[in-house]
Design a protein around this motif. Sequence first.
Motif, PDB file in Angstrom:
ATOM      1  N   UNK A 189       0.835  -1.200   0.000  1.00 26.52           N
ATOM      2  CA  UNK A 189       0.000   0.000   0.000  1.00 26.52           C
ATOM      3  C   UNK A 189       0.871   1.253   0.000  1.00 26.52           C
ATOM      4  N   UNK A 190       0.556   2.182  -0.906  1.00 25.80           N
ATOM      5  CA  UNK A 190       1.272   3.456  -0.983  1.00 25.80           C
ATOM      6  C   UNK A 190       0.254   4.568  -0.751  1.00 25.80           C
ATOM      7  N   UNK A 191       0.183   5.105   0.479  1.00 27.45           N
ATOM      8  CA  UNK A 191      -0.795   6.153   0.761  1.00 27.45           C
ATOM      9  C   UNK A 191      -0.336   7.519   0.262  1.00 27.45           C
ATOM     10  N   UNK A 192      -1.267   8.295  -0.265  1.00 26.38           N
ATOM     11  CA  UNK A 192      -1.002   9.660  -0.716  1.00 26.38           C
ATOM     12  C   UNK A 192      -1.898  10.619   0.068  1.00 26.38           C
ATOM     13  N   UNK A 193      -1.622  11.885  -0.050  1.00 27.97           N
ATOM     14  CA  UNK A 193      -2.470  12.903   0.581  1.00 27.97           C
ATOM     15  C   UNK A 193      -3.552  13.320  -0.401  1.00 27.97           C
TER      16      UNK A 193
END
Length: 331
Positions: A189-193
């Motif tokens: 998982x690569x979370x972004x804003x």
Amino acid sequence: MTHWTLSRRGILRAATLLAGSLAMGSLHAQAPKYPQKPVRLVVPFAAGGAIDAMARPVAEALGRELGQPVIVDNKPGAAGNLGAALVAKAPADGYTLLVGTSATHGANPSLFANLQYDAVADFEPLSLWGAVPNVLVVNAVQGARSVPDLIKAAQREPGQLTYGSAGAGTSLHLAGVMFEKAAKVQLMHVPYKGGAPASMDLLGGSVNMMFDTVSVALPNLRAGKLRALAVAAPERHFALPDVPTFAELGLPGVDAATWAGVFAPRGTPPAVVQELEAAFARVLAQKPVQEALRANGVQIQSLQGERFRSFVTGEIRRWGQLVREARITPE
């Protein structure tokens, strides 16, 4: 003697009628017909976003139904929690309402330890409007051709394929967790804003896939920049009739959408609650409102009163179980 007795009875009867009349007049004076002034509809997310786009045509039509303006008031912050807490503490008179969502009344009660509101105890659920399901998308040039191909690639390289999201605990992230669980694969998982930067990196090839709402993904799908592999909903989406659901592909557990509905503070008078429930039912039956919602990818689902309350408690339970099992915490 008889004349005096009859007169006394007449006087007593007249007094009783007068007292009743005064009481009824006082009651009517205390409870004028709702509404007598503009209604404030709090959207706990930024103007121009998906929830705001759902709220505005509904608010405009509701104003016509009630005979008073319905003013959309955007109060973004803390994944919707700021606006939800504001309405929970507002006077319970029907003049401050909340657009609650799958965040404020779905995942957030399990994600955040110190919410300033109780999603069940502090609100009267009035009306569900509908939902925009998530869709699994990949880069049209570099991405997998199908869900089975994607699963095979993930099985060959556990934990190596990446998926972007709008942040930890968002519906885009939780949809990915559902997919991992149903397909029995491990992804990164690569979370972004926000969803926009995640989408930009998907287009640029920096991440392998992402779940996005149908309404946001559609322009890039139609432009041929992204490929849709499956819709995370019980049925196919009207804007993507050729894209199968995960259930059709043998993965029935992947069902994630951004839904929206309206809530009043707990303690709102029953007559006002009934008036609003009926008004929202009429609004959602209007063709211009339906067309406006569908233009934003919304699959309309009109539920009022106890049916909506049951839906909300089911959503809190469903998302809560997923959050606890995956040990998800907000960033």
